[in-house]
Design a protein around this motif. Sequence first.
Motif, mmCIF file in Angstrom:
data_model
loop_
_atom_site.group_PDB
_atom_site.id
_atom_site.type_symbol
_atom_site.label_atom_id
_atom_site.label_comp_id
_atom_site.label_asym_id
_atom_site.label_seq_id
_atom_site.Cartn_x
_atom_site.Cartn_y
_atom_site.Cartn_z
ATOM 1 N N ASN A 57 0.841 -1.206 0.000
ATOM 2 C CA ASN A 57 0.000 0.000 0.000
ATOM 3 C C ASN A 57 0.881 1.263 0.000
ATOM 4 O OD1 ASN A 57 -2.470 1.697 0.737
ATOM 5 N ND2 ASN A 57 -1.205 2.004 2.547
ATOM 6 N N LEU A 96 -4.500 7.125 2.662
ATOM 7 C CA LEU A 96 -4.036 5.725 2.720
ATOM 8 C C LEU A 96 -2.546 5.678 3.040
ATOM 9 C CD1 LEU A 96 -5.874 4.122 -0.359
ATOM 10 C CD2 LEU A 96 -6.232 3.574 2.057
ATOM 11 N N GLY A 100 -1.556 4.412 6.514
ATOM 12 C CA GLY A 100 -0.845 3.152 6.244
ATOM 13 C C GLY A 100 0.496 3.122 6.972
ATOM 14 N N PHE A 254 -6.673 -9.460 5.035
ATOM 15 C CA PHE A 254 -6.376 -8.263 4.208
ATOM 16 C C PHE A 254 -7.667 -7.495 3.925
ATOM 17 C CE2 PHE A 254 -2.478 -10.187 1.789
ATOM 18 C CZ PHE A 254 -1.801 -10.219 2.982
ATOM 19 N N THR A 255 -8.729 -8.251 3.586
ATOM 20 C CA THR A 255 -9.993 -7.598 3.198
ATOM 21 C C THR A 255 -10.568 -6.798 4.369
ATOM 22 O OG1 THR A 255 -10.339 -9.582 1.904
ATOM 23 C CG2 THR A 255 -12.172 -8.054 2.011
ATOM 24 N N LEU A 258 -8.388 -3.793 5.085
ATOM 25 C CA LEU A 258 -8.533 -2.708 4.100
ATOM 26 C C LEU A 258 -9.751 -1.852 4.446
ATOM 27 C CD1 LEU A 258 -7.445 -1.443 1.496
ATOM 28 C CD2 LEU A 258 -8.942 -2.948 0.211
ATOM 29 N N LEU A 262 -9.655 2.089 5.262
ATOM 30 C CA LEU A 262 -10.499 3.054 4.536
ATOM 31 C C LEU A 262 -11.369 3.853 5.501
ATOM 32 C CD1 LEU A 262 -11.570 0.958 1.422
ATOM 33 C CD2 LEU A 262 -10.220 3.062 1.415
#
Length: 402
Positions: A57, A96, A100, A254-255, A258, A262
């Motif tokens: 990312n 992000l 991140g 990961f999903t 994420l 967000l």
Amino acid sequence: MNEKLTSMRNSIEKFLRARYPWDSFKDFAAHQAQKPLPPHVSWWHTFGSLALFLLANQIVTGLLLMAYYRPTSDHAFESIRFIQTEVPAGWLIRGLHAWGAALMICMLILHMIRVFVMGGYKKPRELTWVTGVLLLGVTVTFGFTGYLLPWNQLSYWATTVGTEVARAVPFVGNDIALMLRGGEGVSGETLGRFYVLHVAVLPWAIVGLVSIHLFLMRLQNLATLERVGEEQDIPPHHAVPFFPEHVLKELSVFTVFLGFLLALVIFSPPELGEPADPFNTPVGIKPEWYFLSTYQMLKYFPKTIGIFTSMIPPLILVLLPFIDRSLERHPKRRPLAMTLGALALVGALALGIVGKISETHIRFFGKPYEVDLYGRWTPEEGSAPAADTTVSRAENRTGSAP
Ligand code: HEM
């Protein structure tokens, strides 16, 4: 359609097989995918791959930011404002990248704690651990250099304080500070140097180190919880297949992650604050959260002693596999290591919290207190101004990135 795809795939394979040891590559990939993982491998073992996901990312969003960012003292702040407000989805890309970075450091700390608790740093994985500690150092340096890039008041003055610390190193301190800053004070010269480190030097270092780290990890497989030297072969019916079991676990993490990232970007976007002003020093300037414990510790020691003391924890961290030579891996059979580890963690957290609230006014059970440089609380007469209750005045005036 399917036939066309199959014939295309066959032609590509034929082309590659005629030129390279294609079957050896395929065998290698199949062997890696089928490698059995120890039975205790669980969700805790996804922190490392989450760090990898966050690294990807950072690379993708960082490259996109580079298209609009201008690393000069005249244009840096304005270019970030432009990204944030004018570039389509610029706010998302910046968010992000900024969130991140913070989450990647959190993830590395969690990954390190997981490895520590399960004794994964012991023989024969000492060098996997050492490359890991180096990776943590590189990631934190990414954070330090990246923090200056928006060229706002907070980043300017935090870098001034951060680079000033180098002066405490005996004999060469002034030269180190001069080299970092490219002059006496933080200036456009410093911005240029930090930018080069951030986008050209550190990326190579992290990609190289991650490759070595993952290569060593795959070569030796993940550690079991058995005593060092007494590891048995993993019985096939107890093993966790890397593919698809563990890979699917990683993809689902990961999903979800994420979504979390967000949500942070949307509901708590990084602020920009005011442009850097070298002639106006804000009150109570603070470094990023991951430097707060070191920053607070330095206050309790004379400068030179402080700088050497602050080097002890990273040194212990690198040398841990060579200091702790006990053969046990299971946390229940390592009470001393677990106690010392927990004390170190609580100590670092406590110092960080004191660092955060030092030089601010806080309210505790409705009563206002002034917290001094060293974290001592003094009750205040009357009530403190509302804006000063939880964060430092400098942050209130300039806004803070995550
Ligand atoms: C960008 C940074 C890093 C990445 C991408 C990364 C990635 C990974 C991955 C994917 C694994 C296997 C799965 C797991 O254990 O979670 C692993 C294992 C390992 N990592 Fe990292 N890691 C990083 C940083 C670190 C740090 C900071 C440390 C410790 C200071 C560390 C020490 C280790 C060790 C010793 C293992 C083997 C553990 C075992 O066999 O049980 N790594 N790493």
